[in-house]
Design a protein around this motif. Structure first.
Motif, PDB file in Angstrom:
ATOM      1  N   SER A  11      11.900 -27.735  20.114  1.00 42.36           N
ATOM      2  CA  SER A  11      10.613 -28.102  19.630  1.00 42.36           C
ATOM      3  C   SER A  11      10.046 -28.813  21.686  1.00 42.36           C
ATOM      4  N   TYR A  12      11.033 -28.636  22.636  1.00 43.82           N
ATOM      5  CA  TYR A  12      10.735 -29.188  23.427  1.00 43.82           C
ATOM      6  C   TYR A  12      10.357 -27.255  24.278  1.00 43.82           C
ATOM      7  N   TRP A  15       7.074 -26.304  22.711  1.00 39.20           N
ATOM      8  CA  TRP A  15       5.866 -27.157  23.285  1.00 39.20           C
ATOM      9  C   TRP A  15       5.796 -26.844  24.405  1.00 39.20           C
ATOM     10  N   TRP A  16       7.044 -26.659  25.764  1.00 42.28           N
ATOM     11  CA  TRP A  16       6.574 -25.893  26.421  1.00 42.28           C
ATOM     12  C   TRP A  16       6.277 -24.696  27.235  1.00 42.28           C
ATOM     13  N   THR A  73       4.567 -37.382  26.576  1.00 44.15           N
ATOM     14  CA  THR A  73       4.520 -37.776  25.175  1.00 44.15           C
ATOM     15  C   THR A  73       3.273 -37.249  23.944  1.00 44.15           C
ATOM     16  N   ARG A  76       2.793 -33.788  22.781  1.00 43.11           N
ATOM     17  CA  ARG A  76       3.377 -33.227  21.800  1.00 43.11           C
ATOM     18  C   ARG A  76       3.559 -33.271  20.496  1.00 43.11           C
ATOM     19  N   ALA A 367      -2.458 -31.594  23.608  1.00 45.63           N
ATOM     20  CA  ALA A 367      -2.259 -30.729  22.820  1.00 45.63           C
ATOM     21  C   ALA A 367      -2.715 -30.773  21.209  1.00 45.63           C
ATOM     22  N   ARG A 370      -2.578 -26.802  22.772  1.00 44.54           N
ATOM     23  CA  ARG A 370      -1.362 -25.892  22.462  1.00 44.54           C
ATOM     24  C   ARG A 370      -1.526 -24.971  21.488  1.00 44.54           C
TER      25      ARG A 370
END
Length: 402
Positions: A11-12, A15-16, A73, A76, A367, A370
């Motif tokens: 997930s990180y 996200w990145w 936070t 994400r 968010a 994205r």
């Protein structure tokens, strides 16, 4: 730090790869400038009120750390969770704003703050981002939800009712500046949603009429407007000192710690921190700050052109409109381009409620903007229809008897 692998599906990593790195970098720059300018402006203010020299610096370090955690936070979250956060947050913020009218701290004739053990909170700061998302959601439902009788969901009507509730609370405090920002955000979202031009013109006329009523009803509003229109009448100490600071700074500034405006203005660390930047670091830093804000706003709007989701378009437009408008009001009033208004410069001025609410808004912007891969040829799992089509093609090409 070890670079992320292209095959990393955590997930990180997702996200990145999908986050807007330019906007994230600009937000980090604003926070860094907030630290630097707080080091320049706050010690003199703290000394003047008899507090510890580093009190404002330490508190702002904590505020910006919390803001950074909130931003990362929130960035994400999925659009679905952004809606849930906005609903819960709106209920809490509305209740807390109402409580300011009963148990709030009165400062300069207004009840906008609730006193907590370590800080005071301004709940109306959190109404801005939550209201923008709620409005975007309600307006998007108008085009996607059909009622049993064939009518569309009355999203505009429900959003307008919520706006009236918020307007009544802000007027009662009173906080005309915050009310103006919320109103402009709501009007911008209605315009993007396709409100007929005749109704939009009527809305703008109503806004002008409301401002006229505020001018007649509230003495501080009338005083600020009259002092802006008539520079030779009334007390102009703060704005004259601010303009003199910009003149003293020139192109490159007097140097870190060499400015005098922080010794003269009580709000040099908050509403007039842009003047501190102008005096100590000059025109170049002031233009750089304007460019950073501009990049965040323009970059966000450009990313919205790729989206087809009405909720994302409407909500993000409202969030970024509020962010850009707040920055313009602070810098414009400091430069005497508009009547003075006590509003912080996002992520740079001192203030916990402001820093965290702005971080919340920008986190939701990151968010919602994205990059999300649409289902297609390279989807990891083909749809049932695609699998059936491939099977039929293979079956039709197999020779009979095999």
């Amino acid at each position: 730090m070890k670079p992320l692998s292209r095959t990393d599906k955590s997930s990180y990593a997702q996200w990145w790869r999908n986050i807007d790195h330019v906007t994230l970098t600009c937000v980090g720059i604003l926070m860094g400038l907030g630290y630097i300018l707080m080091l320049a402006a706050s010690p003199a203010v703290a000394h003047r009120i008899g507090a510890s020299r580093n009190m404002f610096i330490f508190k702002q370090v904590v505020f910006l750390l919390l803001a950074g955690i909130v931003l990362l936070t929130t960035s994400r979250l999925s659009p679905r969770n952004i809606k849930k956060l906005a609903i819960i947050g709106s209920i809490i913020a509305l209740g807390a704003t109402f409580m300011t009218l009963v148990h709030g701290m009165e400062i300069k004739g207004a009840r906008r703050w609730i006193a907590l053990p370590l800080m005071s909170v301004q709940p109306s700061e959190f109404l801005k981002p939550f209201f923008a998302v709620i409005t975007g959601w309600l307006l998007s439902l108008r085009n996607t939800v059909q009622l049993r009788n064939g009518f569309k969901f009355p999203g505009r009507l429900v959003a307008f009712f919520i706006f009236l509730v918020i307007a009544a609370l802000l007027q009662a405090q009173p906080d005309i500046g915050m009310l103006s920002v919320v109103t402009v955000v709501f009007a911008a979202q209605l315009f993007i949603d396709g409100l007929p031009i005749i109704f939009f013109v009527a809305l703008v006329a109503s806004m002008l009429g409301a401002f006229g009523i505020a001018f007649l009803k509230f003495n501080h509003v009338r005083s600020r407007v009259e002092r802006f229109l008539h520079p030779d009448v009334g007390d102009h100490y703060q704005i004259d000192t601010s303009l003199r600071a910009f003149g003293n700074g020139g192109l490159l500034g007097r140097g870190p710690g060499e400015g005098h405006v922080k010794d003269l203005l009580p709000d040099a660390h908050a509403d007039f921190i842009y003047a501190v930047a102008g005096e100590e670091y000059g025109l170049l830093l002031c233009l750089f700050i304007v460019c950073v804000f501009t990049v965040i706003v323009v970059r966000t709007l450009l990313r919205l052109t790729r989206s087809k989701d009405p909720f994302i378009i409407l909500s993000t437009s409202g969030l970024i409109t509020g962010f850009g408008l707040q920055a313009f009001i602070n810098m414009g009033s400091t430069l005497h381009l508009i009547p003075t208004k006590g509003m912080t410069l996002p992520l740079i001025s001192y203030g916990g409620s402001s820093a965290i609410s702005i971080a919340l808004a920008l986190g939701m912007v990151l968010a919602l903007t994205r990059h999300r891969v649409e289902p297609g040829l390279f989807s990891p799992q083909p749809t049932t229809t695609a699998v059936s089509s491939i099977s039929l093609r293979l079956g039709s090409s197999t020779p009979r008897g095999h």
